[in-house]
Design an enzyme around this catalytic site. Structure first.
Site, PDB file in Angstrom:
ATOM      1  N   CYS A 162       0.789  -1.245   0.000  1.00 43.84           N
ATOM      2  CA  CYS A 162       0.000   0.000   0.000  1.00 43.84           C
ATOM      3  C   CYS A 162       0.821   1.294   0.000  1.00 43.84           C
ATOM      4  O   CYS A 162       0.548   2.182  -0.815  1.00 43.84           O
ATOM      5  CB  CYS A 162      -0.990   0.038   1.158  1.00 43.84           C
ATOM      6  SG  CYS A 162      -1.340  -1.519   1.938  1.00 43.84           S
TER       7      CYS A 162
ATOM      8  N   ARG B 200       6.018 -11.604   5.485  1.00 46.87           N
ATOM      9  CA  ARG B 200       5.407 -11.453   6.801  1.00 46.87           C
ATOM     10  C   ARG B 200       5.907 -12.562   7.710  1.00 46.87           C
ATOM     11  O   ARG B 200       6.029 -13.708   7.290  1.00 46.87           O
ATOM     12  CB  ARG B 200       3.878 -11.534   6.698  1.00 46.87           C
ATOM     13  CG  ARG B 200       3.320 -10.388   5.866  1.00 46.87           C
ATOM     14  CD  ARG B 200       1.818 -10.474   5.768  1.00 46.87           C
ATOM     15  NE  ARG B 200       1.343  -9.454   4.829  1.00 46.87           N
ATOM     16  CZ  ARG B 200       0.092  -9.356   4.433  1.00 46.87           C
ATOM     17  NH1 ARG B 200      -0.815 -10.200   4.890  1.00 46.87           N
ATOM     18  NH2 ARG B 200      -0.271  -8.422   3.573  1.00 46.87           N
TER      19      ARG B 200
ATOM     20  N   GLN C 232       1.082 -11.119  -3.645  1.00 42.65           N
ATOM     21  CA  GLN C 232      -0.338 -10.773  -3.657  1.00 42.65           C
ATOM     22  C   GLN C 232      -0.712 -10.229  -5.020  1.00 42.65           C
ATOM     23  O   GLN C 232       0.063  -9.480  -5.608  1.00 42.65           O
ATOM     24  CB  GLN C 232      -0.595  -9.625  -2.683  1.00 42.65           C
ATOM     25  CG  GLN C 232      -0.662  -9.993  -1.232  1.00 42.65           C
ATOM     26  CD  GLN C 232      -1.005  -8.741  -0.422  1.00 42.65           C
ATOM     27  OE1 GLN C 232      -0.373  -7.708  -0.552  1.00 42.65           O
ATOM     28  NE2 GLN C 232      -2.023  -8.862   0.404  1.00 42.65           N
TER      29      GLN C 232
ATOM     30  N   ASP D 192      -2.388  -7.649  -5.831  1.00 44.51           N
ATOM     31  CA  ASP D 192      -2.851  -6.521  -5.038  1.00 44.51           C
ATOM     32  C   ASP D 192      -3.316  -5.384  -5.939  1.00 44.51           C
ATOM     33  O   ASP D 192      -2.810  -5.209  -7.038  1.00 44.51           O
ATOM     34  CB  ASP D 192      -1.659  -6.029  -4.206  1.00 44.51           C
ATOM     35  CG  ASP D 192      -2.102  -5.368  -2.916  1.00 44.51           C
ATOM     36  OD1 ASP D 192      -3.315  -5.295  -2.665  1.00 44.51           O
ATOM     37  OD2 ASP D 192      -1.214  -4.917  -2.170  1.00 44.51           O
TER      38      ASP D 192
ATOM     39  N   HIS E  77      -4.902  -1.140  -5.480  1.00 41.94           N
ATOM     40  CA  HIS E  77      -5.416  -0.047  -4.662  1.00 41.94           C
ATOM     41  C   HIS E  77      -6.224   0.876  -5.556  1.00 41.94           C
ATOM     42  O   HIS E  77      -5.769   1.272  -6.618  1.00 41.94           O
ATOM     43  CB  HIS E  77      -4.278   0.682  -3.949  1.00 41.94           C
ATOM     44  CG  HIS E  77      -3.627  -0.186  -2.923  1.00 41.94           C
ATOM     45  ND1 HIS E  77      -2.509  -0.941  -3.196  1.00 41.94           N
ATOM     46  CD2 HIS E  77      -3.973  -0.470  -1.650  1.00 41.94           C
ATOM     47  CE1 HIS E  77      -2.196  -1.643  -2.115  1.00 41.94           C
ATOM     48  NE2 HIS E  77      -3.061  -1.383  -1.159  1.00 41.94           N
TER      49      HIS E  77
ATOM     50  N   LYS F 284     -15.220  -4.050   5.278  1.00 36.66           N
ATOM     51  CA  LYS F 284     -14.665  -4.853   4.186  1.00 36.66           C
ATOM     52  C   LYS F 284     -15.588  -5.979   3.818  1.00 36.66           C
ATOM     53  O   LYS F 284     -16.483  -6.364   4.571  1.00 36.66           O
ATOM     54  CB  LYS F 284     -13.313  -5.433   4.586  1.00 36.66           C
ATOM     55  CG  LYS F 284     -13.406  -6.433   5.715  1.00 36.66           C
ATOM     56  CD  LYS F 284     -12.128  -7.244   5.864  1.00 36.66           C
ATOM     57  CE  LYS F 284     -12.246  -8.152   7.089  1.00 36.66           C
ATOM     58  NZ  LYS F 284     -11.147  -9.053   7.262  1.00 36.66           N
TER      59      LYS F 284
ATOM     60  N   HIS G 146      -8.370  -1.115  -0.647  1.00 37.61           N
ATOM     61  CA  HIS G 146      -7.387  -2.179  -0.910  1.00 37.61           C
ATOM     62  C   HIS G 146      -8.168  -3.366  -1.457  1.00 37.61           C
ATOM     63  O   HIS G 146      -9.244  -3.672  -0.969  1.00 37.61           O
ATOM     64  CB  HIS G 146      -6.708  -2.692   0.356  1.00 37.61           C
ATOM     65  CG  HIS G 146      -6.155  -1.645   1.255  1.00 37.61           C
ATOM     66  ND1 HIS G 146      -4.814  -1.435   1.380  1.00 37.61           N
ATOM     67  CD2 HIS G 146      -6.755  -0.786   2.106  1.00 37.61           C
ATOM     68  CE1 HIS G 146      -4.611  -0.474   2.278  1.00 37.61           C
ATOM     69  NE2 HIS G 146      -5.771  -0.070   2.727  1.00 37.61           N
TER      70      HIS G 146
END
Ligand SMILES: [Zn+2]
Ligand SMILES: [Zn+2]
Length: 594
Positions: A291, A320, A338, A340, A342, A423, A469
């Site tokens: 992000c 992580r 990911q 991912d 945004h 979410k 996200h």
């Protein structure tokens, strides 16, 4: 279980909880020095962790099961007693683990399983026959309410006390209990089936991926075949993202400490981050999320209301921290990529944007062979939530309306949202009915504030954009694990690293097989010739084991008629057909994403 009933309130939960006590009694009778720790019900069963003088054998499990049936036949009532911490300490004077749990209960903050708790709980014990356990229930009335023919001890595994690798290693006995023997049978069948589908086993058999001790635990090496599946999945997703008007961005693997301070990660996410690297006296962190980088791209120039929405997509690899004890194949890893994205939009664009991203996610999941979805809408937790309650209303409502429009069954998890926004989580159901969490569409009220994100509105003033996200397949590693287990390795044709194998019956058929191979390759079909000196049946068996969708046998007749004899991995036998006919059939299956 009745619909909407919480598992914790169900009869099955009480049965399993009670079975765990009965098992603990049997173990303590077998090993009078046994230290018993915790034994909660879990999904589909229960376990209990013990500190024992020796390692348990499969024979031990059999005799424990036998003893459990005797205890069940005794119909001993479960009797509850509430007591003080001091009284509890006396009862469990020689049970060191229980004493530690009692300390936790007394101080509050932990329940009898050592799980964090908000209140100071009452301390209670349950007694049946002559066995006492620290417990707050609930239990069945008496041991006779456990069906002895719907009970089974499954296996023993190592487990650290409190999941902490610095604490003692215990022996965890897993068991399962149901209401009827038929339910038990069904469950055992499912377990067998799940074993066959285990992605770690299939990953090896199909040569898809591995983990190397020399590289490190939880770090995945994708082999050429697994790499091909991933590439195909990514290629498809990239095309869809391009069609969906996403922009592709790339960002580095590390960023300065100050960036993670601004984003707040060092405040609330540090325990999941690795120790910093020192570069010329500056601290840098491996990224646990993408992000902040995408935000910096947003901030690289002044944004006007006309620029929005902006949709930044990246297959971003993040790192992580996971305890070594919880790492599991592809499902729980330390480094993963990911898919991912945004989304930055104006408030007035938000409902349409949510609709779009939800529909987009479902379409892509369907292409991978998933058709059963369950969505979860997490709403504001008044105890910990960024922003004013009114701020949450419009986004929460937009998420809800979008769910209603897609007609995906959904459930509201009241107050379950993280502090930064509401979410939607989308879980898919796999071929065995297991739910896997894949997509997340997450609102964020905090990062636009923290980074002071703005756009210039049509009024010439600065405004705050909304930020969402979104991870769709989630982690490519985990998704691959789910995909393997869902399809038992027999991916849809479009995802197969090898789609067709040509099987010449004798060496003299090899030149023809190679000619056909070239034709298939020209048409973009991934094929190979099995030219080994093995017998045809052995080659077919190997191709079946590799889950190759099309086996094309060629012998004298096929060479003469310029045909191939088609067999499918399902066992079907469509027989001889011309090469163009096969190519058509194959290409149709590919474009139908079968
Ligand atoms: Zn209990
Ligand atoms: Zn993000």
């Amino acid at each position: 279980m009745a619909e909407n009933e919480r598992y914790e309130d169900s009869q099955l939960y009480s049965i399993r909880h009670s079975a765990a006590h009965v098992m603990a009694q049997a173990v303590v009778e077998m090993f009078p020095d046994a230290k018993y720790t915790i034994g909660p019900p879990i999904e589909d069963g229960f376990y209990y962790d013990f500190d024992l003088p020796r390692t348990l054998t499969p024979e031990d499990l059999k005799s424990l099961e036998k003893r459990m049936r005797q205890i069940i036949a005794g119909k001993y009532p479960f009797e509850k007693q509430v007591l003080s911490a001091g009284e509890a300490r006396e009862i469990f004077a020689d049970q060191s683990y229980k004493l530690e749990l009692i300390d936790g209960l007394e101080q509050g903050g932990f329940d009898e399983y050592g799980n964090p708790l908000d209140e100071v709980p009452e301390i209670s014990i349950y007694k049946h026959d002559h066995f006492i356990d620290l417990c707050r229930g609930p239990h069945v009335e008496n041991t006779g309410k456990i069906n002895p023919s719907a009970l089974k001890l499954l296996n023993v595994a190592g487990a650290y006390w409190r999941g902490d690798e610095k604490r003692p290693m215990l022996q965890r006995i897993y068991g399962t209990a149901w209401k009827t023997s038929q339910e038990l049978e069904e469950y055992l069948w499912k377990l067998e089936e799940a074993k066959k589908r285990d992605h770690r086993r299939l990953g090896k058999e199909l040569d898809l991926f591995s983990v190397s001790d020399d590289v490190g635990a939880g770090l995945i090496l994708w082999h050429p075949k697994g790499g091909m599946v991933r590439k195909l999945a990514e290629d498809y997703c990239r095309e869809e993202h391009e069609r969906g008007e996403y922009d592709f961005v790339y960002s580095p693997h590390i960023g300065k400490a100050a960036l993670w301070e601004t984003s707040g990660h060092l405040d609330w996410y540090q325990e999941n981050m690795y120790s910093p690297l020192d570069i010329e006296g500056q601290e840098y962190y491996l990224k646990p999320m993408n992000c902040p980088f995408h935000i910096k791209i947003y901030q690289s120039s002044m944004r006007s209301y006309r620029d929005l929405p902006l949709r930044y997509a990246e297959w971003g690899t993040v790192y992580r921290y996971e305890r070594s004890g919880v790492l599991h194949g592809l499902l729980r890893v330390r480094g993963f990529t990911q898919d991912d994205a945004h989304l930055f939009c104006r408030p007035d664009q938000m409902p349409a944007e949510i609709d779009r991203v939800l529909q987009f996610s479902l379409n892509i999941l369907r292409a991978f062979g998933f058709d059963h979805f369950q969505a979860y809408l997490s709403t504001r937790n008044p105890e910990k939530a960024a922003g004013a309650p009114e701020q949450w209303e419009a986004p929460t409502e937009a998420l809800r309306q979008a769910l209603i429009r897609t007609e995906v069954p959904y459930q509201v998890d009241e107050g379950e949202a993280t502090f930064y926004g509401p979410k939607i989580d989308i879980k898919v159901k796999d071929a065995l009915g297991r739910e896997w969490q894949l997509s997340t569409i997450q609102f964020d009220f905090t990062l636009p504030e923290r980074f002071d994100l703005t756009f210039i509105g049509d009024d010439g003033q600065e405004h705050r954009p909304y930020m969402i996200h979104r991870a769709l397949l989630g982690s490519m590693e985990r998704f691959m694990g789910v995909l393997i287990e869902h399809h038992a390795g027999a991916f849809p044709v479009w995802l197969m690293p090898v789609q067709a194998v040509l099987i010449p019956i004798a060496d003299r058929h090899i030149p023809y097989a190679e000619k056909v191979l070239d034709q298939l390759k020209d048409e973009g079909i991934r094929a190979e010739v099995d030219a080994r000196g093995e017998r045809m049946n052995a080659k077919i068996r190997d191709a079946q084991r590799q889950k190759i969708p099309y086996m094309l046998v060629v012998g004298d007749r096929e060479v003469e008629n310029e045909q191939v004899a088609l067999r499918l991995r399902s066992g079907e036998n469509p027989g001889a057909m011309s090469v163009p006919e096969f190519i058509n059939r194959c290409q149709k299956d590919i474009s139908d994403r079968k």
